[in-house]
Design a protein around this motif. Sequence first.
Motif, mmCIF file in Angstrom:
data_model
loop_
_atom_site.group_PDB
_atom_site.id
_atom_site.type_symbol
_atom_site.label_atom_id
_atom_site.label_comp_id
_atom_site.label_asym_id
_atom_site.label_seq_id
_atom_site.Cartn_x
_atom_site.Cartn_y
_atom_site.Cartn_z
ATOM 1 N N SER A 194 -11.681 1.086 -4.522
ATOM 2 C CA SER A 194 -10.388 0.590 -4.999
ATOM 3 C C SER A 194 -9.616 0.090 -3.774
ATOM 4 C CB SER A 194 -9.634 1.726 -5.685
ATOM 5 O OG SER A 194 -8.281 1.389 -5.799
ATOM 6 N N ASP A 249 -4.177 4.992 0.682
ATOM 7 C CA ASP A 249 -4.869 3.837 0.086
ATOM 8 C C ASP A 249 -5.935 3.293 1.041
ATOM 9 O OD1 ASP A 249 -3.389 3.922 -2.197
ATOM 10 O OD2 ASP A 249 -2.094 2.208 -1.717
ATOM 11 N N ILE A 266 -5.891 -8.650 -5.845
ATOM 12 C CA ILE A 266 -5.687 -7.895 -4.608
ATOM 13 C C ILE A 266 -5.034 -8.811 -3.575
ATOM 14 C CG2 ILE A 266 -6.852 -6.712 -2.691
ATOM 15 C CD1 ILE A 266 -9.094 -6.063 -4.667
ATOM 16 N N LYS A 314 -6.713 -2.010 -1.849
ATOM 17 C CA LYS A 314 -5.321 -2.401 -2.123
ATOM 18 C C LYS A 314 -4.905 -3.670 -1.390
ATOM 19 C CE LYS A 314 -4.507 1.119 -4.739
ATOM 20 N NZ LYS A 314 -4.499 0.939 -6.186
ATOM 21 N N THR A 373 0.830 -1.210 0.000
ATOM 22 C CA THR A 373 0.000 0.000 0.000
ATOM 23 C C THR A 373 0.862 1.256 0.000
ATOM 24 O OG1 THR A 373 -0.041 0.164 2.417
ATOM 25 C CG2 THR A 373 -1.803 -1.117 1.401
#
Lengths: 478, 478
Positions: free
Chosen positions: A248, A201, A283, A250, A197
């Motif tokens: 989104s 994030d 991910i 991470k 990350t």
Amino acid sequence: MKTPTLPDHKYLQIADGIESLINTDVLRIGDKLPSVRTLAEDYNISTGTAFQAYYHLEGKGLIESRPKSGYYVRFNYKRFPALPKSVQPDAHRHAVSVKDVIADIYSDIAAAIKWNFARAVPDLSLLPTSKLNKAVVHTLRHHKDHGIGYEHTQGNPELRKQIAKLAFNWGGKVKPEEVVVTNGCLEAITTCLKAVTNPGDTVAVECPAYFGVYQAIESLGLKAVEISSCPVSGLDLQCLEKTLKKFSIKAVLCVPNFNNPLGSCMPDANKKALVSLITKHKIPLIEDDIYGELYFGKNRPKTCKHFDKEGWVMHCSSLSKSLAPGYRIGWVLPGKFFTEVAQLKRIQNISSPTLTQAAVAHFLQHGRYEYHLKNLRKALHTQCLRYSGSVIEHFPPDTKISRPQGGFVLWVELPGNVDVFRLRSDAVKQGIAVVPGKIFSASCDYENCLRISFGKLWNEDVDVGLKLLGDLVKKATK
Amino acid sequence: MKTPTLPDHKYLQIADGIESLINTDVLRIGDKLPSVRTLAEDYNISTGTAFQAYYHLEGKGLIESRPKSGYYVRFNYKRFPALPKSVQPDAHRHAVSVKDVIADIYSDIAAAIKWNFARAVPDLSLLPTSKLNKAVVHTLRHHKDHGIGYEHTQGNPELRKQIAKLAFNWGGKVKPEEVVVTNGCLEAITTCLKAVTNPGDTVAVECPAYFGVYQAIESLGLKAVEISSCPVSGLDLQCLEKTLKKFSIKAVLCVPNFNNPLGSCMPDANKKALVSLITKHKIPLIEDDIYGELYFGKNRPKTCKHFDKEGWVMHCSSLSKSLAPGYRIGWVLPGKFFTEVAQLKRIQNISSPTLTQAAVAHFLQHGRYEYHLKNLRKALHTQCLRYSGSVIEHFPPDTKISRPQGGFVLWVELPGNVDVFRLRSDAVKQGIAVVPGKIFSASCDYENCLRISFGKLWNEDVDVGLKLLGDLVKKATK
């Protein structure tokens, strides 16, 4: 590949049989059990073995002996109250801020605490101190530089070999060169988070979750979206899937086996589905398996890493909950993020201490860990039942408690709108420490929940402490 | 407050007298020294003591015995070549990127290395292994939980008391509760950096500096402005003052005592001025004092922390360079940033290992560290002279080398435009490891510099290694 499970002792087989009769209500609470002599004759065993079986069940709090009368059924799993609630988080990103609250709690713990139900560590009497000491002395004598020189950044080679071997227990095929040794599991998790990350994030984390993880998220300047988790089967996959579409993300953080604080265990099918999901989305999944070996059932549950084909799972674990908290030995199998993790380890503290790594490697190498775990699991299972029994007995009737299938924490939901933060202050004054539910989430309302560790050896005095706590709860719910 | 320095042995006093005669050219290279008998009579000492004095000077490489002839002067500090250059950095902020280069070097080091001049660690034979082992065994026997339980996040209380006592050596008044124990000095530095910066911030760092610091800066997403540093007196205060006016600097990093790689030592007056400067600007100074105890002179130099009235100095140190690298015991006195640092320590890895902390506390408590340091300093000073002598002898004539006043690294500037990166590859093939100068800065041109650690015990074989290296240098400069 799977190591064969050791066969249980005869007395355990008998005891398990009786336990299942109790659980299925064939034997009811208050029923008299056959005499030791009759049991011995029925099963064609010695009276000694029959005694052992009853003694074992008594230890678990399931039966009791009445003077000059024999053994009677005392407790039944059906007496367990309802499960705590499974809260739906609000599906927003949260800046996390828990560190002040946690600092408060740590400073409380330093106060005069007689009953420490806050610390999630096994009682030291359950740990193989003298055998570990021998391993240290052996290392001092035989290690090439007596543990004084720097260790490899990745960790002691023999220890990594033993960690790879431990992975057999969950069906893992791990090579020693894929392991990075860390200072405990928390360092493994923070290092993984940092590796995948950047500040700002967003990560997805199951809720409730160990507050240390929230601190790590906060300190790295990350945001968290919370995923609801069930007290029995853990992380809610549908909720996660929706979140992955909306944000989104991470990294995903999760404790599939005996989650702290819920004690839940994800079914292996769910683990498999979770791994396909994160692999599809590309991910990384940071899997915390620190409690994996502390199962109460017959077999060790699998891990997410077991289902990982492409290296997206970063598997973290340690010996802090099962062997030697103070040795600070954890590790990570970083999968495809190996280079980043190994580099960060070097940047943070070059390597972990040499002596304790070599000593633990020696201890594991000589098969002492498996033997110790077998005893520890039994002891923790017994304590789990005993603590649960005391909570059921001393807390208000509509208290809800979790059914941990491993580990050493109970999650308790109190009736009504008890403010556990205030309750905690009152408890500390009486020498009792517990952890309030609030700090296990950034968004959810666990204000009327608390976590009780059953790591401390159960005895009458623990029961006294839990009764005192129960009285405080009753007073607060009035 | 100051601990009294132990009086030197008689033979050392005599040897020092002769050494100063050599340094002032009263005794010249090639001069014959008085016979042992004459020396004994002149100073009214036993011949044994006279022998010891000559033996000591011979160890330092200053005199040599010629068979059937007696002792002769062999070396003189004046034979030292010029100092390496002091480069003016370009006064720009730099995104730092050194990790790939450093990973390369670490992987090289794992190769078959016979002469490892790259690792800045003392030879293990110089460390008090058996006494440390005894301290560990004592801890296993007498520590309340044999080192298995968690230690306090801040560190073992007795160890913190001993660290506070060590601060007497540099005139520090430190309370045990102001100390946070870390996993080595690098963890102390990265934790301090993290405590006082946010990603994107800019920090000022002396140049050249230990590459571990650049890695930490890079991994925290910080930018660096480099401050020039003199091979004798360290950080350039005027350069720093200009930088503080030009940029918004969030922290200053510096190794005032025996900087790695230069070996320079800031005069105490400069330290005082540095502390006033950063105090005026309200900018934290991260002081790395890891080499402070390894002085070659008569007294331990002061630290910046000594001059710190308002708590802006974050003083970091460890025992990794002076006692037990593999124990990973460092610490920080975070001044006014105590809360932030202690919290970060907990978040990163809860606490440092219990056993090694308790063992080292016991070792220090019994006064064994001071005794050990006295021997270590002497040995390192001797090695410094021996290594310098070999480099002067085997490297091209216009090679420049530093004059470390403590620690265990030499900084060498090669003549012409030697590409030390290529030289390093050739050296590795011959089993020699050195660290190229380039990685000690983000902006400066130290391409023709290299660092040689003299931690490894000097012997004829080391001389062979340095000759081989010298031959490679000569070939490269042709």
